[in-house]
Design a protein around this motif. Sequence first.
Motif, short mmCIF file in Angstrom:
data_model
loop_
_atom_site.label_atom_id
_atom_site.label_comp_id
_atom_site.label_asym_id
_atom_site.label_seq_id
_atom_site.Cartn_x
_atom_site.Cartn_y
_atom_site.Cartn_z
N SER A 154 13.19 27.87 20.92
CA SER A 154 13.35 28.54 22.21
C SER A 154 14.03 29.88 22.01
O SER A 154 14.71 30.11 21.02
N ARG A 185 15.92 32.83 24.73
CA ARG A 185 16.27 33.30 26.07
C ARG A 185 16.10 34.81 26.14
O ARG A 185 16.57 35.52 25.27
N CYS A 195 7.00 30.89 28.84
CA CYS A 195 8.08 30.64 29.79
C CYS A 195 8.01 29.21 30.32
O CYS A 195 6.93 28.70 30.63
N SER A 252 12.01 20.90 31.42
CA SER A 252 13.12 21.37 30.58
C SER A 252 13.67 20.25 29.71
O SER A 252 13.97 20.46 28.52
N TRP A 276 15.20 33.89 31.67
CA TRP A 276 14.10 33.00 31.32
C TRP A 276 14.22 32.48 29.90
O TRP A 276 14.72 33.16 29.01
N THR A 277 13.71 31.26 29.71
CA THR A 277 13.65 30.67 28.38
C THR A 277 12.18 30.50 27.99
O THR A 277 11.38 30.01 28.79
#
Length: 101
Positions: free
Chosen positions: A74, A76, A44, A60, A80-81
């Motif tokens: 990535s 999602r 995360c 980010s 959250w990513t």
Amino acid sequence: MPIDLIEALKALDNPTRLTILNLLKNPRENFPEQQADPEQIGVCVGIIQERVKLSQSTVSNYLAALQRAQLVTSQRIGPWTYYKRNEEKVAQLLEVLGKTI
């Protein structure tokens, strides 16, 4: 799609981005606080941010640069990513560097 050497080198031309990529090499060891399996879904962004002690927006942006260079992927899940290393592209980068330099 082959890795773009120049884009990858730009992404790695920052000590924190290089640190993040290195930390993601062994996510279980480097991010033990990650609840979900970091090998499967990644880490995360909030946990990465805590580790490197920078703002979430900065982290980010750094992760976005690594993603543009194809060095991380990535995913999602809800709000959250999660990020993880793209080992295939890291290997390609090392191979291209070995042939180029």
